[in-house]
Design a protein around this motif. Structure first.
Motif, mmCIF file in Angstrom:
data_model
loop_
_atom_site.group_PDB
_atom_site.id
_atom_site.type_symbol
_atom_site.label_atom_id
_atom_site.label_comp_id
_atom_site.label_asym_id
_atom_site.label_seq_id
_atom_site.Cartn_x
_atom_site.Cartn_y
_atom_site.Cartn_z
ATOM 1 N N LYS A 290 0.796 -1.126 -0.021
ATOM 2 C CA LYS A 290 0.113 0.089 0.018
ATOM 3 C C LYS A 290 0.822 1.225 -0.059
ATOM 4 O O LYS A 290 1.652 1.422 0.880
ATOM 5 N N THR A 291 0.878 1.847 -1.166
ATOM 6 C CA THR A 291 1.851 3.155 -1.213
ATOM 7 C C THR A 291 0.782 4.401 -1.667
ATOM 8 O O THR A 291 -0.322 4.004 -1.995
ATOM 9 N N SER A 292 1.293 5.474 -1.465
ATOM 10 C CA SER A 292 0.726 6.717 -1.836
ATOM 11 C C SER A 292 1.459 7.705 -2.442
ATOM 12 O O SER A 292 2.792 7.622 -2.254
ATOM 13 N N CYS A 293 0.805 8.821 -3.175
ATOM 14 C CA CYS A 293 1.646 9.612 -3.824
ATOM 15 C C CYS A 293 2.821 10.325 -3.042
ATOM 16 O O CYS A 293 2.517 10.908 -2.103
ATOM 17 N N GLY A 294 3.811 10.170 -3.490
ATOM 18 C CA GLY A 294 4.925 10.829 -2.776
ATOM 19 C C GLY A 294 5.746 10.099 -1.775
ATOM 20 O O GLY A 294 6.599 10.319 -0.869
ATOM 21 N N ASP A 295 5.114 8.757 -1.649
ATOM 22 C CA ASP A 295 5.591 8.244 -0.438
ATOM 23 C C ASP A 295 6.359 7.108 -0.691
ATOM 24 O O ASP A 295 6.269 5.865 -1.417
ATOM 25 N N LEU A 296 7.647 7.190 -0.637
ATOM 26 C CA LEU A 296 8.832 6.200 -1.058
ATOM 27 C C LEU A 296 8.963 5.084 -0.141
ATOM 28 O O LEU A 296 9.502 4.006 -0.475
ATOM 29 N N GLN A 297 8.682 5.399 1.038
ATOM 30 C CA GLN A 297 9.219 4.487 2.274
ATOM 31 C C GLN A 297 8.752 3.022 2.065
ATOM 32 O O GLN A 297 9.487 1.977 2.363
ATOM 33 N N PRO A 298 7.282 2.666 1.642
ATOM 34 C CA PRO A 298 7.055 1.369 1.396
ATOM 35 C C PRO A 298 7.800 0.636 0.442
ATOM 36 O O PRO A 298 7.743 -0.616 0.615
ATOM 37 N N TYR A 299 8.210 1.379 -0.562
ATOM 38 C CA TYR A 299 9.102 0.737 -1.598
ATOM 39 C C TYR A 299 10.346 0.210 -0.960
ATOM 40 O O TYR A 299 10.616 -0.793 -1.263
ATOM 41 N N LEU A 300 11.156 1.094 -0.213
ATOM 42 C CA LEU A 300 12.108 0.989 0.447
ATOM 43 C C LEU A 300 12.220 -0.174 1.577
ATOM 44 O O LEU A 300 13.290 -0.925 1.619
ATOM 45 N N LEU A 301 10.953 -0.615 2.061
ATOM 46 C CA LEU A 301 10.837 -1.562 2.951
ATOM 47 C C LEU A 301 10.502 -2.884 2.474
ATOM 48 O O LEU A 301 10.673 -4.054 2.992
ATOM 49 N N ASP A 302 10.075 -2.708 1.071
ATOM 50 C CA ASP A 302 9.657 -4.308 0.575
ATOM 51 C C ASP A 302 10.841 -4.907 0.325
ATOM 52 O O ASP A 302 12.142 -4.428 -0.316
ATOM 53 N N ARG A 303 10.985 -6.237 0.230
ATOM 54 C CA ARG A 303 12.105 -7.263 -0.182
ATOM 55 C C ARG A 303 12.346 -7.096 -1.416
ATOM 56 O O ARG A 303 13.681 -7.389 -1.833
ATOM 57 N N ALA A 304 11.686 -6.770 -2.511
ATOM 58 C CA ALA A 304 11.898 -6.692 -3.969
ATOM 59 C C ALA A 304 13.127 -5.553 -4.068
ATOM 60 O O ALA A 304 14.116 -5.629 -4.877
ATOM 61 N N THR A 305 12.965 -4.334 -3.418
ATOM 62 C CA THR A 305 13.714 -3.382 -3.408
ATOM 63 C C THR A 305 15.019 -3.777 -2.787
ATOM 64 O O THR A 305 16.223 -3.493 -3.402
#
Length: 315
Positions: A290-305
């Motif tokens: 679950k991400t929202s506009c301008g929010d980078l943190q969920p991507y950085l916390l995901d294992r794929a990243t």
């Protein structure tokens, strides 16, 4: 790890691009650095007319809106790492925990005007209540599309946020003076010892174009997160360098490319598999966060990243 925001840092293995603030003029540094960008005549500075920019803004919102109507069909699918086919639907908009259900008017606008994947509405055809979107006034259509998009959790119930994001991307694509200044600054942040470049949203687009201009002076792993290049066709056709034979340019500076897209991001779920636009070699992955506009943190916390970053730093 370096984030290109404010003065350009001079060392490190990883450069992170999340730079909407950089060209939107929201910081004191940027107001001074890019004072007057976009204000001179379009003829002298490569700046599109106001009407052209507004039309592009509307086209971007329209593409995102179509994508948003499809995303609901993928919510809650049992396979957390794959995007299900268009025939599957398990999304319930009436759930009290669903932010979209809190904006009834916008949600109704989405359902009234939704089209199935691959369909296009005949020119001039309208659905009941869709006159504002299908009317002749660009501003009215932009306003209606922004209101409809506010039903998407990605835009946090804010039509202003959807419109602002579309105008920021439109400005980057049409204001060549600003575009080249931002790209030059990004290039300066990518040093010979840089191993990984991470770009998020519009930052991924800027990083891509900067890497194209660097040729093989550097060799990096590129990690694009919710990249603007995964959005409407109007973005892809305006890339620098321009695509040839509907094929995007592969920068010589990129040794390996990981493309990660959140299934909840309507701005990047139009073409989440960048291999379709840039050819084989990109390691695409659609993830359920679950991400929202301008929010980078969920991507950085995901294992794929994390896997992509680790591969770039070790490889």
């Amino acid at each position: 790890m370096r984030a290109v925001r404010g003065p350009v840092p001079r060392s490190g293995d990883v450069v992170v691009l999340d730079v909407a603030d950089l060209f939107a003029g929201r910081t004191e540094h940027d107001k001074k650095a890019y004072q007057g960008a976009g204000k001179a005549s379009g003829e002298a500075n490569g700046v599109a007319t106001h009407d052209e920019t507004e039309e592009l803004t509307e086209a971007l919102l329209s593409g995102w809106w179509t994508s948003a109507t499809r995303i609901g069909k993928f919510e809650g699918h049992p396979d957390r790492r794959r995007r299900p086919g268009p025939g599957l639907s398990s999304h319930s908009s009436g759930s009290p925990n669903n932010p979209a259900s809190q904006n009834t008017a916008s949600q109704n606008a989405l359902s009234r005007n939704s089209v199935s994947p691959g369909e296009t509405r005949p020119h001039g055809a309208t659905e009941p209540g869709a006159e504002a979107i299908d009317g002749s006034d660009v501003r009215a259509r932009t306003s209606a599309l922004s209101a409809a998009l506010s039903a998407s959790p990605y835009f946090r119930g804010s039509p202003e946020l959807a419109a602002a994001e579309a105008r920021a991307l439109s400005r980057y694509l049409t204001d060549l003076k600003l575009r080249h200044e931002v790209r030059d600054r990004t290039q300066a942040a990518i040093l010979p010892d840089t191993k990984v470049v991470v770009g998020h949203g519009i930052g991924a687009l800027i990083a891509y174009e900067a890497l194209c201009a660097l040729s093989d002076a550097v060799s990096v792993t590129f990690v694009s997160l919710g990249a603007a290049m995964c959005g409407p066709q109007q973005v892809f056709t305006r890339l620098e360098p321009a695509p040839r034979n509907e094929q995007g340019h592969w920068p010589a500076a990129i040794r390996r490319w990981f493309n990660v897209v959140a299934h909840s991001d309507p701005t990047a779920m139009i073409a989440p598999q960048l291999t379709e636009r840039f050819g084989p070699g990109i390691e695409d992955e659609v993830i359920e966060i679950k991400t929202s506009c301008g929010d980078l943190q969920p991507y950085l916390l995901d294992r794929a990243t994390g896997r992509a970053l680790a591969t770039g730093l070790v490889g």
